[in-house]
Design a protein around this motif. Sequence first.
Motif, short mmCIF file in Angstrom:
data_model
loop_
_atom_site.label_atom_id
_atom_site.label_comp_id
_atom_site.label_asym_id
_atom_site.label_seq_id
_atom_site.Cartn_x
_atom_site.Cartn_y
_atom_site.Cartn_z
N GLY A 47 0.39 6.38 -14.55
CA GLY A 47 -0.29 6.70 -13.03
C GLY A 47 -1.32 6.05 -12.17
O GLY A 47 -1.12 6.58 -11.09
N LYS A 48 -1.72 5.30 -12.72
CA LYS A 48 -3.01 4.62 -11.56
C LYS A 48 -2.99 3.16 -11.65
O LYS A 48 -1.93 2.41 -12.68
N HIS A 74 4.55 -0.92 -20.24
CA HIS A 74 3.40 -0.16 -19.35
C HIS A 74 2.60 -0.28 -18.26
O HIS A 74 1.36 0.53 -17.49
N GLU A 75 3.33 -1.99 -17.66
CA GLU A 75 1.97 -1.64 -16.18
C GLU A 75 3.29 -2.64 -15.43
O GLU A 75 4.23 -3.30 -15.69
N ALA A 76 3.01 -2.69 -14.51
CA ALA A 76 4.66 -2.28 -12.76
C ALA A 76 3.13 -3.71 -11.96
O ALA A 76 1.69 -3.14 -11.99
N SER A 77 3.60 -5.40 -11.92
CA SER A 77 2.65 -5.82 -10.89
C SER A 77 3.50 -6.53 -9.95
O SER A 77 5.11 -7.07 -10.50
N VAL A 98 -2.08 -11.10 -1.98
CA VAL A 98 -2.74 -9.75 -1.80
C VAL A 98 -1.90 -9.43 -3.75
O VAL A 98 -0.56 -9.79 -4.06
N ARG A 99 -2.23 -8.18 -4.46
CA ARG A 99 -1.76 -8.28 -5.89
C ARG A 99 -2.49 -7.03 -5.70
O ARG A 99 -3.09 -6.34 -5.59
N ARG A 100 -0.88 -6.14 -6.89
CA ARG A 100 -1.03 -4.57 -7.04
C ARG A 100 -0.39 -4.31 -8.53
O ARG A 100 0.69 -5.05 -8.31
N THR A 101 -1.59 -3.38 -8.97
CA THR A 101 -0.57 -3.28 -10.34
C THR A 101 -0.38 -1.79 -10.33
O THR A 101 -0.29 -0.98 -10.15
N GLY A 112 0.63 -1.62 -0.20
CA GLY A 112 -0.42 -0.40 0.16
C GLY A 112 0.64 0.60 0.13
O GLY A 112 0.60 2.30 0.22
N GLY A 113 2.68 1.05 0.20
CA GLY A 113 3.42 2.35 -0.41
C GLY A 113 2.86 3.19 -1.09
O GLY A 113 1.98 2.49 -2.53
N LYS A 114 3.80 3.97 -1.62
CA LYS A 114 3.12 5.33 -2.41
C LYS A 114 3.66 4.82 -3.58
O LYS A 114 4.57 3.65 -4.05
N SER A 115 2.56 5.11 -4.47
CA SER A 115 3.16 4.78 -6.47
C SER A 115 3.52 5.31 -7.14
O SER A 115 3.40 6.92 -6.99
N ASP A 116 4.62 5.97 -8.48
CA ASP A 116 5.51 6.59 -9.10
C ASP A 116 5.06 5.95 -10.20
O ASP A 116 5.86 5.03 -10.69
N ALA A 117 4.59 6.16 -11.44
CA ALA A 117 4.95 6.04 -12.67
C ALA A 117 6.48 5.57 -13.29
O ALA A 117 6.49 4.71 -14.06
N GLN A 118 7.79 6.53 -13.13
CA GLN A 118 8.87 5.97 -12.99
C GLN A 118 9.07 4.71 -12.61
O GLN A 118 10.24 3.80 -12.89
N MET A 119 8.52 4.04 -11.16
CA MET A 119 8.85 2.69 -11.00
C MET A 119 8.78 1.82 -12.34
O MET A 119 9.15 0.38 -12.11
N ILE A 120 7.74 1.91 -13.47
CA ILE A 120 7.57 0.94 -13.79
C ILE A 120 8.78 0.68 -14.72
O ILE A 120 9.71 1.71 -15.35
N ARG A 121 8.92 -0.81 -15.40
CA ARG A 121 10.85 -0.78 -16.25
C ARG A 121 10.49 -0.55 -16.97
O ARG A 121 9.12 -0.90 -17.74
#
Length: 587
Positions: A123-124, A60-63, A115-118, A47-56
Amino acid sequence: MLEDLTIKDFALIDSVSIEFPRGFTVLSGETGAGKSILIGALSFLLGGKSDAQMIRSPSHEASVSGTFLLGGKSEGAKDDVPKALQTSLVEEEAVTAEAWLLQHGIESDDGRVLVRRTLRDSGKSSAWIQSTPVTRADLASFSALLVDIHGQHDHQSLMRVVQHRVFLDARAGITEEVRRFTALYAELVEKRKLLEELNASSEERERKIEMYSFAVNEIREAKLKADEDVLLAEEEGRLSSYEKLASDIDTIVNMLSDNETSAVSILKQVRRDASHALEMDKTLSDLDSRVESAFYEVSDIAEEFSAYKDKLVFDPARLVEVQERLSLIYNLKKKYASSPSAPLSEVLEYAAEAEENLERLGAGTADKASLEKEAAETERRVYTAAKALSEKRKAAGDAMSKEVESVLVNLGMKGTRFSVRVEEKPGSGAVQKCGPYGMDNVEFLISANPGSPLLPLAQIASGGELSRVMLALKTIFAETDPVSTLVFDEIDTGIGGEVAVSVGSHLKNLAKNRQILCITHLASIAVYADNQIKIEKAVSNGKTSSECRSVRGEERVKEIARMLSGENSNESLEHARSMLERFGKIG
């Protein structure tokens, strides 16, 4: 505990799947290999904060997904809270993952939860617990009961002051006593509430009695039946459409049986001809049987439609009666339900509540003097019980302060002061001064440097100091803290030598009842681990990525040797082997 973690297209990680066994696991690797990225991915999942820059790039999506094995139930589960206080305690936080799932209507799979998060490049982010979509706030609330990540200020259960009272009560051994107090406090609240109603102005009280009495009488006189409105609406539809219905039925009867070209007449002729054909060719037996069945089935249908036609009578008086009844129900819904289209059950429920309110008001017959006496006695018992709890908390707090300080000395924080502040709630009277759990506000305070004032835990600046303070607290709370997985980052900041050995020993002991994950650069901590995962960089097709793998046997000896001296010389290898044999295990 965390059983496995799957990461895809997150920062430098292309695709990684890691299994985490029980016990003490260290994460090691050279600086920049990606150890913090792994913890960052876990923090993102929790549940930490996310940033689109985290995506490799160029994905177009990190999971990130993880499987957690849950423990048992403890204080905070909904069933433990007296019914009279469940509404007023809605904002109380659940302190076990099982309780949280119960409150949110989510079921585990034999104690396991996925538990899963994408995260999209827009940025969504989206998150799921099992197959249920959840908000980031809900995800963080749930995951805080599963994992503590130490070394940062934004994800520690002991940072939440609401938990301090729960921990102290568990340490003092008064959890059951507190539950009994909560039930007694609920009894007092109930009596005070009734007294307030009885003490209301005579005019207001009479107004309520008149309002509730009128409602009860009006609903009783209507003699409502469950789902009556639905049945009446269906009947009104039939009566209102009589002419069209009668015409359709008449047409059906004519087509089925009322003339020589009707279905029954035609099937009768077909049956006769099929019977003659059967006499000439026995292979037509099945078809002849089917024709006969069709004839009898259509004949039966025709007879039933004909009987329905004979009974179909237009009754304008019944139509008026039904419409008047529906109008009455509509008006009752407007008065006593959430809307005119609401179920009729809401009106019946309102009547039941109105009767209860009339009984509570007593229509002027309640024995106010007797109730005041009962409330005063209950208030005395509440205050006495709260005072006893307070004394036990203060005694346990003093003892716990000394225990924590003793552990901190061994962790290289000599001179650190730790205090459990137990203060009475402001106010006067048992109800105002007490809450559902007693009369105390409980908070943990710390002074990490000699001469510095005691401050709340969240105000500690150093990540290394914070991690060691948490390690000391977790050592004290090992048997009562419901969080089963602890992640320590930066725990070796500013330490070495004997202190590092002591930290490693503490982590190993703590891992007897908890799953411990620890990032460290110190071999003197890593050798105590039951398991070791190495994170390293690799280059493939011109792209750099972080990879993770478990190291055992001689491979682990080499990794410990690298942590000791930065190389795999004979001396460092031998030193590494001897340390593993003495403090941990090689394979």
